[in-house]
Write an enzyme that holds these catalytic residues in place. Structure first.
Site, short mmCIF file in Angstrom:
data_model
loop_
_atom_site.label_atom_id
_atom_site.label_comp_id
_atom_site.label_asym_id
_atom_site.label_seq_id
_atom_site.Cartn_x
_atom_site.Cartn_y
_atom_site.Cartn_z
N ARG A 161 -12.97 9.31 2.35
CA ARG A 161 -14.30 9.85 2.07
C ARG A 161 -15.03 9.81 3.32
O ARG A 161 -16.04 10.39 3.56
CB ARG A 161 -14.90 9.35 0.70
N ASP A 213 -18.98 6.14 -6.18
CA ASP A 213 -18.55 7.77 -6.43
C ASP A 213 -19.68 8.50 -5.98
O ASP A 213 -19.42 9.85 -5.82
CB ASP A 213 -17.96 8.03 -7.87
N LYS A 256 -10.04 6.44 -1.38
CA LYS A 256 -10.26 7.31 -2.43
C LYS A 256 -9.52 8.45 -2.44
O LYS A 256 -8.54 8.35 -1.72
CB LYS A 256 -11.79 7.56 -2.45
N SER A 309 -13.02 -3.75 -7.28
CA SER A 309 -12.61 -2.52 -7.96
C SER A 309 -12.28 -2.74 -9.61
O SER A 309 -11.75 -3.68 -10.01
CB SER A 309 -11.20 -2.27 -7.19
N GLN A 363 -11.02 -0.84 -11.16
CA GLN A 363 -9.46 -0.34 -11.73
C GLN A 363 -8.62 -1.42 -11.79
O GLN A 363 -7.83 -1.74 -12.59
CB GLN A 363 -9.02 0.67 -10.69
#
Ligand code: S3P
Length: 433
Positions: free
Chosen positions: A347, A316, A343, A169, A171
């Protein structure tokens, strides 16, 4: 006010256009969260009007940045991180996971007291992945369920850590790197799989003492400098235009001034492997980011197996690739996609449910997503559900490209999360009323 139900009656043909896109969401967040750390004045060019980036802008103003917005240019004056407000009542990251994770690192490292909140989707997303390393560094964070809201209290100052990332990740990596830069000694992060590296590039650009050796990144505090930042067009928004151009007939489009960061452009290689006539040229490097032009022609596609270290790079774009897979010859397998559950929506469920509504067989098995291709054109009424997830809403426009009947996208307004005025672009490809 943008309509929440989008109705489409098939595709247009022979599109031959050149586009420039709103700024890349990942780079724009960092232009304020990292770019705003040094004391001084700087400009951010091509800052997008997307909702996620508006949330970050507001949060950073609450922390102490002065921002004057003229068109897409931000004139920013920062007091420097040491003079950020040390108490904020509530910071609202709305739908943005990137804002929540990166700003958590800032709040913890600067011992800022306050509450971090988000909308109902963001409040369901896991925050334990940033709370755990930050607590290990000495942060004082409370939360009822390792999700938002997070309450930050004063701490004794963070200590650098050695952190082996349990998840792939960007992030989480960025949160630890920002906190590491603002703490007392060196922080080292080891990535299990490489993820997007905009934070490393932006930190280096402002002068941070950061070294990258393969999957090991070390950072320590150093003198930094406020510098102008240009946000290139969003390569993840480009993905939706690209998919429409590929699925239509006789199209040739160019997308200029778009981000071509090595770790973000990998989906273009996958499209080529699928048979797409897709090319790109890197023309400039601005604030350590590659920028250039993408060219796409309508193409016939075939299914592929996507696996290994490329998966975090295309995370993404998996919804968009899944829709293309339905119209490709044969089966497409995308391996190890578990992270897609966490997400803006789950998803995996969103993709499978919507493909099912189109009569496309897809399933999730042992962490892999499998899509049975071989579809060509539909001629029926199809109703898609966005699950309030911008990437799901825009990926499923691909269905409308191949449906001469009516396609409805319910919950379309979430497209504004990442792609402001998206309709102005998509109406070139689709008969939208
Ligand atoms: C982002 C990282 C990715 C991506 C998200 C933006 C970023 O999330 O899905 O849209 O800007 O760092 P993870 O790092 O959690 O996979």
């Amino acid at each position: 006010m943008i309509e929440d139900i989008l109705t489409i009656y098939g595709a247009k043909e022979g599109i031959c256009n050149t586009y420039t896109l709103p700024g890349d969401k990942s780079i724009a967040h960092r232009a304020l969260i990292i770019g705003g750390l040094p004391t001084g004045e700087y400009k951010v060019f091509n800052y997008p009007d997307s909702k996620d980036c508006a949330a970050t802008l507001k949060v950073m103003i609450n922390l102490g940045l002065e921002v004057n917005k003229v068109g897409q240019t931000l004139f920013v004056k920062s007091p420097g991180y040491a003079k950020f407000n040390n108490y904020v009542e509530e910071l609202d990251c709305q739908n943005s996971g990137t804002a929540a994770r990166l700003i958590s690192g800032t709040l913890a490292a600067l011992s800022i007291e306050g509450k971090l909140i988000g909308d109902s989707s963001l409040s369901k997303r896991p925050m334990g992945r940033v709370v755990t390393p930050l607590r290990e560094m000495g942060a004082n964070i409370s939360s009822s369920k390792e999700g938002l809201p997070l309450i930050f209290s004063k701490n004794e100052g963070l200590m650098g850590i050695e952190y082996h990332m349990p998840v792939a990740s960007a992030q989480v990596k960025s949160c630890v790197l920002i906190a590491g830069f603002l703490s007392k000694n060196t922080t080292t992060v080891w990535e299990k799989l490489f993820t997007r590296d905009h934070s490393e590039r932006m930190l280096k650009y402002i002068g941070a003492d950061i070294e990258v050796y393969g999957n090991k990144i070390s950072i320590k505090n150093s003198k930094i400098e406020a510098k102008d930042i240009y946000v290139p067009g969003d390569i993840s928004s480009a993905a939706f235009l690209i998919s429409l151009a590929l699925l239509g007939e006789n199209n040739f489009i160019k997308i200029e001034k778009v981000s071509l960061n090595e770790r973000r452009r990998k989906y273009l290689d996958i499209l080529k492997e699928m048979g797409a006539d897709a090319n790109y040229t890197i023309e400039h490097i601005v604030n350590n980011e590659e920028i250039g032009t993408i060219e796409i022609k309508s193409s016939k596609l075939k299914g592929v197996i996507i696996e290994g270290e490329v998966v975090p790079y295309i995370i993404d774009e998996i919804p968009m690739l899944s829709v293309l897979a339905a119209f490709s010859e044969g089966k497409t397998i995308i391996k190890s996609v578990e992270e897609l559950k966490y997400k803006e929506s789950n998803r995996i469920e969103a993709i499978i449910n919507n493909l099912y509504k189109c009569g496309v067989n897809s399933y999730f098995s042992s962490g892999d997503l499998i899509i049975e291709g071989g579809h060509n054109y539909f001629n029926e009424e199809i109703s898609i559900e966005s699950f309030d997830d911008h990437r799901i809403a825009m990926s499923f426009l691909g269905i409308a490209m191949r449906n001469s009947g009516k396609t409805i996208i319910n919950g379309w307004s979430c497209s504004e999360i990442s792609f402001p005025n998206a309709i102005n672009y998509f109406k070139d490809f689709l008969r939208i009323i």
